[in-house]
Design an enzyme around this catalytic site. Structure first.
Site, mmCIF file in Angstrom:
data_model
loop_
_atom_site.group_PDB
_atom_site.id
_atom_site.type_symbol
_atom_site.label_atom_id
_atom_site.label_comp_id
_atom_site.label_asym_id
_atom_site.label_seq_id
_atom_site.Cartn_x
_atom_site.Cartn_y
_atom_site.Cartn_z
ATOM 1 N N SER A 168 0.829 -1.209 0.000
ATOM 2 C CA SER A 168 0.000 0.000 0.000
ATOM 3 C C SER A 168 0.858 1.253 0.000
ATOM 4 C CB SER A 168 -0.887 -0.003 1.261
ATOM 5 O OG SER A 168 -1.495 1.254 1.436
ATOM 6 N N TYR A 196 -2.096 -1.143 10.716
ATOM 7 C CA TYR A 196 -2.354 -1.671 9.356
ATOM 8 C C TYR A 196 -1.175 -1.318 8.438
ATOM 9 C CZ TYR A 196 -3.666 -1.618 4.518
ATOM 10 O OH TYR A 196 -3.643 -1.790 3.154
ATOM 11 N N LYS A 240 2.065 -3.691 6.441
ATOM 12 C CA LYS A 240 2.509 -3.645 5.035
ATOM 13 C C LYS A 240 4.013 -3.394 4.966
ATOM 14 C CE LYS A 240 -1.455 -4.502 3.248
ATOM 15 N NZ LYS A 240 -1.679 -5.843 2.664
HETATM 16 C C1 WQD Z 1 -9.779 9.325 0.826
HETATM 17 C C2 WQD Z 1 -10.008 10.818 1.081
HETATM 18 C C3 WQD Z 1 -10.428 11.355 3.388
HETATM 19 C C4 WQD Z 1 -14.279 9.350 3.730
HETATM 20 C C5 WQD Z 1 -7.310 4.235 2.444
HETATM 21 C C6 WQD Z 1 -6.420 3.466 3.337
HETATM 22 C C7 WQD Z 1 -5.183 3.059 2.586
HETATM 23 C C8 WQD Z 1 -5.558 2.366 1.306
HETATM 24 C C9 WQD Z 1 -6.495 3.196 0.474
HETATM 25 C C10 WQD Z 1 -5.445 -0.014 1.555
HETATM 26 C C11 WQD Z 1 -9.316 11.302 2.351
HETATM 27 C C12 WQD Z 1 -11.635 11.676 2.504
HETATM 28 C C13 WQD Z 1 -13.076 9.815 3.227
HETATM 29 C C14 WQD Z 1 -15.315 10.259 4.072
HETATM 30 C C15 WQD Z 1 -13.890 12.064 3.382
HETATM 31 N N1 WQD Z 1 -6.162 1.113 1.578
HETATM 32 N N2 WQD Z 1 -12.899 11.156 3.063
HETATM 33 N N3 WQD Z 1 -15.073 11.605 3.881
HETATM 34 O O1 WQD Z 1 -7.547 7.075 3.689
HETATM 35 O O2 WQD Z 1 -6.685 7.752 1.368
HETATM 36 O O3 WQD Z 1 -6.659 5.397 2.057
HETATM 37 O O4 WQD Z 1 -7.637 3.500 1.297
HETATM 38 O O5 WQD Z 1 -4.311 -0.142 1.278
HETATM 39 O O6 WQD Z 1 -4.452 2.205 3.406
HETATM 40 O O7 WQD Z 1 -6.044 4.316 4.379
HETATM 41 O O8 WQD Z 1 -8.830 6.494 1.569
HETATM 42 O O9 WQD Z 1 -11.195 6.650 0.918
HETATM 43 O O10 WQD Z 1 -10.627 6.628 3.396
HETATM 44 O O11 WQD Z 1 -10.086 8.647 2.040
HETATM 45 O O12 WQD Z 1 -13.705 13.291 3.225
HETATM 46 O O13 WQD Z 1 -16.428 9.897 4.535
HETATM 47 O O14 WQD Z 1 -11.395 11.043 1.283
HETATM 48 O O15 WQD Z 1 -10.232 12.372 4.342
HETATM 49 O O16 WQD Z 1 -8.857 12.617 2.132
HETATM 50 P P1 WQD Z 1 -7.394 6.786 2.240
HETATM 51 P P2 WQD Z 1 -10.261 7.046 2.017
#
Ligand code: WQD
Length: 340
Positions: free
Chosen positions: A126, A151, A155
């Site tokens: 990741s 998590y 990785k």
């Molecule tokens: C994306 C953006 C949030 C939800 C995650 C895992 C990472 C990888 C990919 C596995 C951020 C914003 C989110 C919401 C929001 N997974 N957001 N409101 O955190 O970049 O990565 O998925 O490997 O390990 O951490 O993805 O989709 O949670 O967030 O504003 O209700 O959307 O703040 O900026 P993230 P995400």
């Protein structure tokens, strides 16, 4: 016919990769303990591919069960290892479970690879390993920052286990560092099945748009970005799955140049949260209710991939646009039963 084991093969990326393997004539065995998916995914894979993968219900983190499972199987020419817990927030609440499950399953599988070094091993890693990178786009040589969650640490440690194991025991492995996997198969027969309230942006958007959730909360609008919201590299899950085949075949053809090779899998383009929302509205013609909320702890400001290495060494590039991701995610959401 070459045989490939897909661990977590009924999961989000695992199921899409199983489809790609079957389409290319590989024999596919999906191992899954159904901790974060449903057995019905098997029907979706079969409906798309026109043939059924073998499915084995096994907990790969249990050394006895894993060893017995592998001993009963004909030799695998490749293993694509997705099976892991992957919720960042949950990992903070249950670190021991995350280390036991994610690292235990990896170590149990590597006992097999150590005894069968010709088996091509692909590891699901990741972009989380980079934390907030100092330079964008992020290259594979970028500094690995201290993990922000157990998590992410599983990785990082997983890659180190692979590197040391491959060097010592003469097998070859590839770690694929995903950016943000989104979307679903265009057939809408498989897709992301978040159990409970979605933590990730896109499944929350599609559930909110369908009226299953309230308004989307945008976590922070005061970041130093073009519109104040965080930037991520959103990659279609079918593009991502195809990269796994390219990586596995690189190993099978003996082309890898070091015991462990690492590749970023992203589009190379960053999108802000607001741009994702607008892409959803544009692609689906559906208005999305959202409101601004405080920043989410642990979020990095921006992350998007340098895609050069995967392009030149895997011969792979993502081709699907953010709008296509939104259309496919929406079609999949609409195909799901609305009652939980
Ligand atoms: C994306 C953006 C949030 C939800 C995650 C895992 C990472 C990888 C990919 C596995 C951020 C914003 C989110 C919401 C929001 N997974 N957001 N409101 O955190 O970049 O990565 O998925 O490997 O390990 O951490 O993805 O989709 O949670 O967030 O504003 O209700 O959307 O703040 O900026 P993230 P995400």
């Amino acid at each position: 016919m070459k045989r490939v084991l897909v661990t977590g093969g009924l999961g989000f990326i695992g199921s899409h990769t199983s489809v790609e393997l079957l389409a290319r004539g590989y024999h596919c065995t999906a191992a899954d303990n159904l901790a974060n998916t449903r057995k019905e995914v098997l029907d979706g894979i079969t409906a798309i591919a026109g043939k059924k993968p073998d499915w084995v219900h096994v907990d790969l983190a249990d050394p006895t069960a894993c060893r017995a499972f592998l001993a009963q199987q004909p030799k695998f020419d490749g293993i694509i290892h997705f099976a892991a817990h992957k919720a960042v927030g949950e990992s903070v609440q249950k670190p021991l479970e995350y280390y036991r499950n994610n690292l235990g399953s990896l170590l149990n599988l590597l006992d097999y690879v150590k005894a069968n070094p010709a088996c091509a091993f692909i590891f699901s890693s990741s972009c989380t390993v980079y934390g907030q990178a100092d330079q964008l786009p992020i290259r594979e040589e970028a500094e690995i920052k201290p993990a922000e969650s157990p998590y992410g640490n599983t990785k990082q440690i997983g890659e180190e286990i692979l590197r040391d194991g491959a060097k010592a025991h003469g097998f070859r492995a590839i770690a694929l560092r995903y950016f943000n996997p989104i979307g679903a198969h265009p057939s809408a027969k498989i897709g992301e099945l978040p159990l409970g309230v979605p933590q990730n942006l896109v499944p929350f958007i599609t559930q909110s748009a369908l009226g299953l959730r309230g308004a989307l909360k945008v976590f922070g609008r005061d970041y130093p970005t073009r519109d104040g919201t965080c930037i991520r590299d959103y990659i279609h899950v079918v593009d991502l799955s195809q990269a796994h085949i390219a990586a596995m075949e690189r190993l099978m053809q003996g082309k890898s140049q070091e015991p462990l090779e690492v590749f970023n899998l992203g589009t190379g383009t960053g999108s802000t949260v607001l741009e994702v929302i607008h892409a959803f509205e544009r692609a689906t013609g559906t208005k999305l209710a959202y409101e601004f909320a405080p920043r989410r702890p642990g979020d990095v400001i921006a992350a998007y991939a340098d895609t050069e290495k995967a392009a030149t060494m895997l011969g792979w590039k993502a081709t699907r646009t953010l709008d296509q991701c939104m259309q496919d995610a929406w079609r999949w959401q609409q195909s799901l039963p609305t009652t939980p």
